[in-house]
Scaffold this motif. Structure first.
Motif, PDB file in Angstrom:
ATOM      1  N   ARG A   7       0.846  -1.190   0.000  1.00  0.00           N
ATOM      2  CA  ARG A   7       0.000   0.000   0.000  1.00  0.00           C
ATOM      3  C   ARG A   7       0.882   1.241   0.000  1.00  0.00           C
ATOM      4  O   ARG A   7       1.792   1.381   0.832  1.00  0.00           O
ATOM      5  CB  ARG A   7      -0.887   0.019   1.243  1.00  0.00           C
ATOM      6  CG  ARG A   7      -1.820  -1.178   1.355  1.00  0.00           C
ATOM      7  CD  ARG A   7      -3.062  -1.026   0.530  1.00  0.00           C
ATOM      8  NE  ARG A   7      -3.941  -2.182   0.689  1.00  0.00           N
ATOM      9  CZ  ARG A   7      -5.217  -2.196   0.289  1.00  0.00           C
ATOM     10  NH1 ARG A   7      -5.747  -1.128  -0.279  1.00  0.00           N
ATOM     11  NH2 ARG A   7      -5.956  -3.278   0.455  1.00  0.00           N
ATOM     12  N   LEU A   8       0.622   2.159  -0.919  1.00  0.00           N
ATOM     13  CA  LEU A   8       1.334   3.419  -0.975  1.00  0.00           C
ATOM     14  C   LEU A   8       0.494   4.516  -0.337  1.00  0.00           C
ATOM     15  O   LEU A   8      -0.736   4.405  -0.243  1.00  0.00           O
ATOM     16  CB  LEU A   8       1.672   3.773  -2.424  1.00  0.00           C
ATOM     17  CG  LEU A   8       2.471   2.719  -3.207  1.00  0.00           C
ATOM     18  CD1 LEU A   8       2.836   3.250  -4.590  1.00  0.00           C
ATOM     19  CD2 LEU A   8       3.713   2.273  -2.442  1.00  0.00           C
ATOM     20  N   ASP A   9       1.137   5.583   0.055  1.00  0.00           N
ATOM     21  CA  ASP A   9       0.452   6.639   0.808  1.00  0.00           C
ATOM     22  C   ASP A   9      -0.641   7.348   0.012  1.00  0.00           C
ATOM     23  O   ASP A   9      -1.572   7.896   0.580  1.00  0.00           O
ATOM     24  CB  ASP A   9       1.468   7.696   1.286  1.00  0.00           C
ATOM     25  CG  ASP A   9       2.401   7.137   2.359  1.00  0.00           C
ATOM     26  OD1 ASP A   9       2.029   6.120   2.966  1.00  0.00           O
ATOM     27  OD2 ASP A   9       3.478   7.711   2.561  1.00  0.00           O
ATOM     28  N   ASP A  10      -0.546   7.348  -1.307  1.00  0.00           N
ATOM     29  CA  ASP A  10      -1.494   8.105  -2.126  1.00  0.00           C
ATOM     30  C   ASP A  10      -2.676   7.275  -2.600  1.00  0.00           C
ATOM     31  O   ASP A  10      -3.289   7.585  -3.620  1.00  0.00           O
ATOM     32  CB  ASP A  10      -0.780   8.749  -3.318  1.00  0.00           C
ATOM     33  CG  ASP A  10       0.265   7.834  -3.939  1.00  0.00           C
ATOM     34  OD1 ASP A  10       0.271   6.639  -3.594  1.00  0.00           O
ATOM     35  OD2 ASP A  10       1.063   8.314  -4.751  1.00  0.00           O
ATOM     36  N   GLY A  11      -3.027   6.228  -1.858  1.00  0.00           N
ATOM     37  CA  GLY A  11      -4.207   5.439  -2.189  1.00  0.00           C
ATOM     38  C   GLY A  11      -3.989   4.388  -3.245  1.00  0.00           C
ATOM     39  O   GLY A  11      -4.948   3.791  -3.755  1.00  0.00           O
ATOM     40  N   ILE A  12      -2.739   4.115  -3.582  1.00  0.00           N
ATOM     41  CA  ILE A  12      -2.419   3.108  -4.589  1.00  0.00           C
ATOM     42  C   ILE A  12      -2.084   1.789  -3.911  1.00  0.00           C
ATOM     43  O   ILE A  12      -1.356   1.754  -2.920  1.00  0.00           O
ATOM     44  CB  ILE A  12      -1.221   3.565  -5.452  1.00  0.00           C
ATOM     45  CG1 ILE A  12      -1.570   4.821  -6.240  1.00  0.00           C
ATOM     46  CG2 ILE A  12      -0.772   2.451  -6.397  1.00  0.00           C
ATOM     47  CD1 ILE A  12      -0.376   5.477  -6.907  1.00  0.00           C
ATOM     48  N   ARG A 193      -0.385   7.295 -10.224  1.00  0.00           N
ATOM     49  CA  ARG A 193      -0.692   8.359  -9.272  1.00  0.00           C
ATOM     50  C   ARG A 193      -1.685   9.356  -9.856  1.00  0.00           C
ATOM     51  O   ARG A 193      -2.578   9.843  -9.159  1.00  0.00           O
ATOM     52  CB  ARG A 193       0.593   9.085  -8.861  1.00  0.00           C
ATOM     53  CG  ARG A 193       1.450   8.341  -7.860  1.00  0.00           C
ATOM     54  CD  ARG A 193       2.463   9.261  -7.191  1.00  0.00           C
ATOM     55  NE  ARG A 193       3.233   8.533  -6.189  1.00  0.00           N
ATOM     56  CZ  ARG A 193       4.467   8.082  -6.372  1.00  0.00           C
ATOM     57  NH1 ARG A 193       5.071   8.287  -7.543  1.00  0.00           N
ATOM     58  NH2 ARG A 193       5.102   7.441  -5.418  1.00  0.00           N
ATOM     59  N   SER A 194      -1.538   9.664 -11.147  1.00  0.00           N
ATOM     60  CA  SER A 194      -2.453  10.619 -11.769  1.00  0.00           C
ATOM     61  C   SER A 194      -3.872  10.073 -11.815  1.00  0.00           C
ATOM     62  O   SER A 194      -4.844  10.831 -11.683  1.00  0.00           O
ATOM     63  CB  SER A 194      -1.977  10.967 -13.183  1.00  0.00           C
ATOM     64  OG  SER A 194      -2.158   9.885 -14.085  1.00  0.00           O
ATOM     65  N   ILE A 195      -4.013   8.753 -11.990  1.00  0.00           N
ATOM     66  CA  ILE A 195      -5.337   8.119 -11.981  1.00  0.00           C
ATOM     67  C   ILE A 195      -5.882   8.056 -10.559  1.00  0.00           C
ATOM     68  O   ILE A 195      -7.058   8.363 -10.303  1.00  0.00           O
ATOM     69  CB  ILE A 195      -5.267   6.712 -12.592  1.00  0.00           C
ATOM     70  CG1 ILE A 195      -4.755   6.760 -14.035  1.00  0.00           C
ATOM     71  CG2 ILE A 195      -6.637   6.032 -12.523  1.00  0.00           C
ATOM     72  CD1 ILE A 195      -5.617   7.544 -14.983  1.00  0.00           C
ATOM     73  N   ALA A 196      -5.029   7.697  -9.610  1.00  0.00           N
ATOM     74  CA  ALA A 196      -5.472   7.557  -8.216  1.00  0.00           C
ATOM     75  C   ALA A 196      -5.926   8.880  -7.628  1.00  0.00           C
ATOM     76  O   ALA A 196      -6.752   8.904  -6.705  1.00  0.00           O
ATOM     77  CB  ALA A 196      -4.347   6.969  -7.371  1.00  0.00           C
ATOM     78  N   ALA A 197      -5.413   9.990  -8.154  1.00  0.00           N
ATOM     79  CA  ALA A 197      -5.792  11.310  -7.640  1.00  0.00           C
ATOM     80  C   ALA A 197      -7.159  11.764  -8.138  1.00  0.00           C
ATOM     81  O   ALA A 197      -7.683  12.783  -7.689  1.00  0.00           O
ATOM     82  CB  ALA A 197      -4.741  12.347  -8.031  1.00  0.00           C
ATOM     83  N   GLY A 198      -7.758  11.012  -9.047  1.00  0.00           N
ATOM     84  CA  GLY A 198      -9.023  11.414  -9.645  1.00  0.00           C
ATOM     85  C   GLY A 198     -10.230  10.971  -8.831  1.00  0.00           C
ATOM     86  O   GLY A 198     -10.105  10.412  -7.737  1.00  0.00           O
ATOM     87  N   PRO A 199     -11.439  11.229  -9.367  1.00  0.00           N
ATOM     88  CA  PRO A 199     -12.692  10.856  -8.676  1.00  0.00           C
ATOM     89  C   PRO A 199     -12.967   9.354  -8.826  1.00  0.00           C
ATOM     90  O   PRO A 199     -13.573   8.907  -9.790  1.00  0.00           O
ATOM     91  CB  PRO A 199     -13.746  11.702  -9.392  1.00  0.00           C
ATOM     92  CG  PRO A 199     -13.191  11.903 -10.770  1.00  0.00           C
ATOM     93  CD  PRO A 199     -11.698  11.954 -10.626  1.00  0.00           C
ATOM     94  N   THR A 200     -12.526   8.588  -7.863  1.00  0.00           N
ATOM     95  CA  THR A 200     -12.543   7.130  -7.945  1.00  0.00           C
ATOM     96  C   THR A 200     -13.942   6.576  -8.197  1.00  0.00           C
ATOM     97  O   THR A 200     -14.130   5.650  -8.993  1.00  0.00           O
ATOM     98  CB  THR A 200     -11.971   6.525  -6.655  1.00  0.00           C
ATOM     99  OG1 THR A 200     -10.729   7.165  -6.353  1.00  0.00           O
ATOM    100  CG2 THR A 200     -11.741   5.040  -6.800  1.00  0.00           C
ATOM    101  N   LYS A 201     -14.941   7.121  -7.509  1.00  0.00           N
ATOM    102  CA  LYS A 201     -16.313   6.629  -7.682  1.00  0.00           C
ATOM    103  C   LYS A 201     -16.812   6.884  -9.104  1.00  0.00           C
ATOM    104  O   LYS A 201     -17.522   6.058  -9.686  1.00  0.00           O
ATOM    105  CB  LYS A 201     -17.251   7.306  -6.677  1.00  0.00           C
ATOM    106  CG  LYS A 201     -16.940   7.022  -5.221  1.00  0.00           C
ATOM    107  CD  LYS A 201     -17.274   5.597  -4.846  1.00  0.00           C
ATOM    108  CE  LYS A 201     -17.146   5.384  -3.346  1.00  0.00           C
ATOM    109  NZ  LYS A 201     -17.431   3.978  -2.968  1.00  0.00           N
ATOM    110  N   ALA A 202     -16.442   8.021  -9.675  1.00  0.00           N
ATOM    111  CA  ALA A 202     -16.840   8.328 -11.049  1.00  0.00           C
ATOM    112  C   ALA A 202     -16.175   7.371 -12.027  1.00  0.00           C
ATOM    113  O   ALA A 202     -16.780   6.957 -13.029  1.00  0.00           O
ATOM    114  CB  ALA A 202     -16.486   9.774 -11.394  1.00  0.00           C
ATOM    115  N   PHE A 203     -14.928   7.002 -11.751  1.00  0.00           N
ATOM    116  CA  PHE A 203     -14.250   6.027 -12.610  1.00  0.00           C
ATOM    117  C   PHE A 203     -14.942   4.673 -12.519  1.00  0.00           C
ATOM    118  O   PHE A 203     -15.096   3.969 -13.532  1.00  0.00           O
ATOM    119  CB  PHE A 203     -12.785   5.892 -12.205  1.00  0.00           C
ATOM    120  CG  PHE A 203     -11.957   7.134 -12.444  1.00  0.00           C
ATOM    121  CD1 PHE A 203     -12.344   8.099 -13.361  1.00  0.00           C
ATOM    122  CD2 PHE A 203     -10.777   7.326 -11.745  1.00  0.00           C
ATOM    123  CE1 PHE A 203     -11.582   9.240 -13.575  1.00  0.00           C
ATOM    124  CE2 PHE A 203      -9.998   8.463 -11.963  1.00  0.00           C
ATOM    125  CZ  PHE A 203     -10.407   9.419 -12.870  1.00  0.00           C
ATOM    126  N   GLY A 204     -15.372   4.294 -11.317  1.00  0.00           N
ATOM    127  CA  GLY A 204     -16.112   3.048 -11.166  1.00  0.00           C
ATOM    128  C   GLY A 204     -17.419   3.071 -11.940  1.00  0.00           C
ATOM    129  O   GLY A 204     -17.825   2.069 -12.536  1.00  0.00           O
TER     130      GLY A 204
END
Length: 258
Positions: A7-12, A193-204
């Motif tokens: 697990r990385l600090d930025d939600g990855i 990281r650029s993907i993880a910084a986005g709106p995760t629920k919207a990507f889902g």
């Protein structure tokens, strides 16, 4: 353990395959992969990166696993088990990225095309080489390749059993981006990281809409789009994103994945 999660600090979350010498598929590796996916599902990240250690991503499968089966029923049970792995990855509600740094054969390729995005180094090569033992791919790679590249390309890929370079796979719309060998890992992580910084629920939600498209084309997707999108109303990212847009203009919002 041949499959681990970091697990990385930025939600990855980084899922790493490491089964020396060449990361062959086996039932033990599959069991380790299942445990890793259980860990992912129990605490969903904002993006999942799947990668491998070693000089190749995978040299294929342990053929002895197939040869040990003594009947069609036993063989089908094995294939059913194998198909579960890419299906679990495909069903994850968060962005999934596969990093191919080198040769990626059979089961590993089938896992790759179950991911949302494939990043490949310039030296990566890909193949479904089951023809060498008289078999056809069993983990969904044929049909997922066809969804990306077309039926004709999928037939060529499976029938020839050839190895295809990353550049060709990018041209076929299978690989999303080809990156230089030098600094490959760093470039992959920067992208994730650029993907993880986005709106995760919207990507889902986008993944859900595209699943309907794959099942029935534009009409099927249209029938579900508004219901899926409206579910985002209560997310902190949408409400905060709209407020940021109105207050500060586009591109200023920070998302939390909620």
């Amino acid at each position: 353990m041949s499959v681990t999660v970091q697990r990385l600090d930025d939600g990855i979350a980084v899922l790493t395959i490491d089964a020396p010498p060449v990361n062959l598929y086996s039932l033990q590796l599959h069991a380790d992969f299942d445990r890793a996916l259980d860990e992912i599902v129990a605490d969903l990240p904002r993006a999942l990166l799947i990668r491998a250690e070693g000089r190749v991503v995978s040299g294929g499968v342990d053929v002895a696993q197939f040869h040990a089966r003594k009947s069609k029923a036993e063989t089908k049970a094995l294939y059913d088990r194998m198909l579960e792995l890419p299906t679990r990855i495909d069903e994850l509600p968060v962005p999934t990225i596969f990093a191919a740094h080198a040769l990626t054969l059979t089961w590993a390729f089938e896992v790759a095309v179950a991911c949302d995005i494939i990043l490949a180094s310039e030296k990566a090569k890909f193949g479904l080489v089951e023809r060498v033992i008289g078999l056809t791919p069993t983990m969904g790679g044929t049909q997922r390749l066809a969804a990306r590249a077309g039926v004709g390309r999928a037939k060529e890929f499976v029938f020839t059993g050839d190895l295809y370079p990353a550049e060709t796979m990018e041209r076929w719309n299978v690989v999303n981006r080809v990156l230089p060998v030098e600094g490959f890992d760093e470039a992959v992580l920067s992208f994730v990281r650029s993907i993880a910084a986005g709106p995760t629920k919207a990507f889902g939600a986008a993944k859900d809409i595209l699943r309907h498209f794959e099942a029935g084309g534009v009409p099927e997707a249209n029938a579900h789009t508004t219901a899926i999108a409206s579910e985002l109303f209560d997310t902190a990212d949408l409400q905060g994103g709209m407020e940021s847009f109105l207050r500060d203009g586009p591109g200023k919002a920070s998302f939390e994945g909620r």
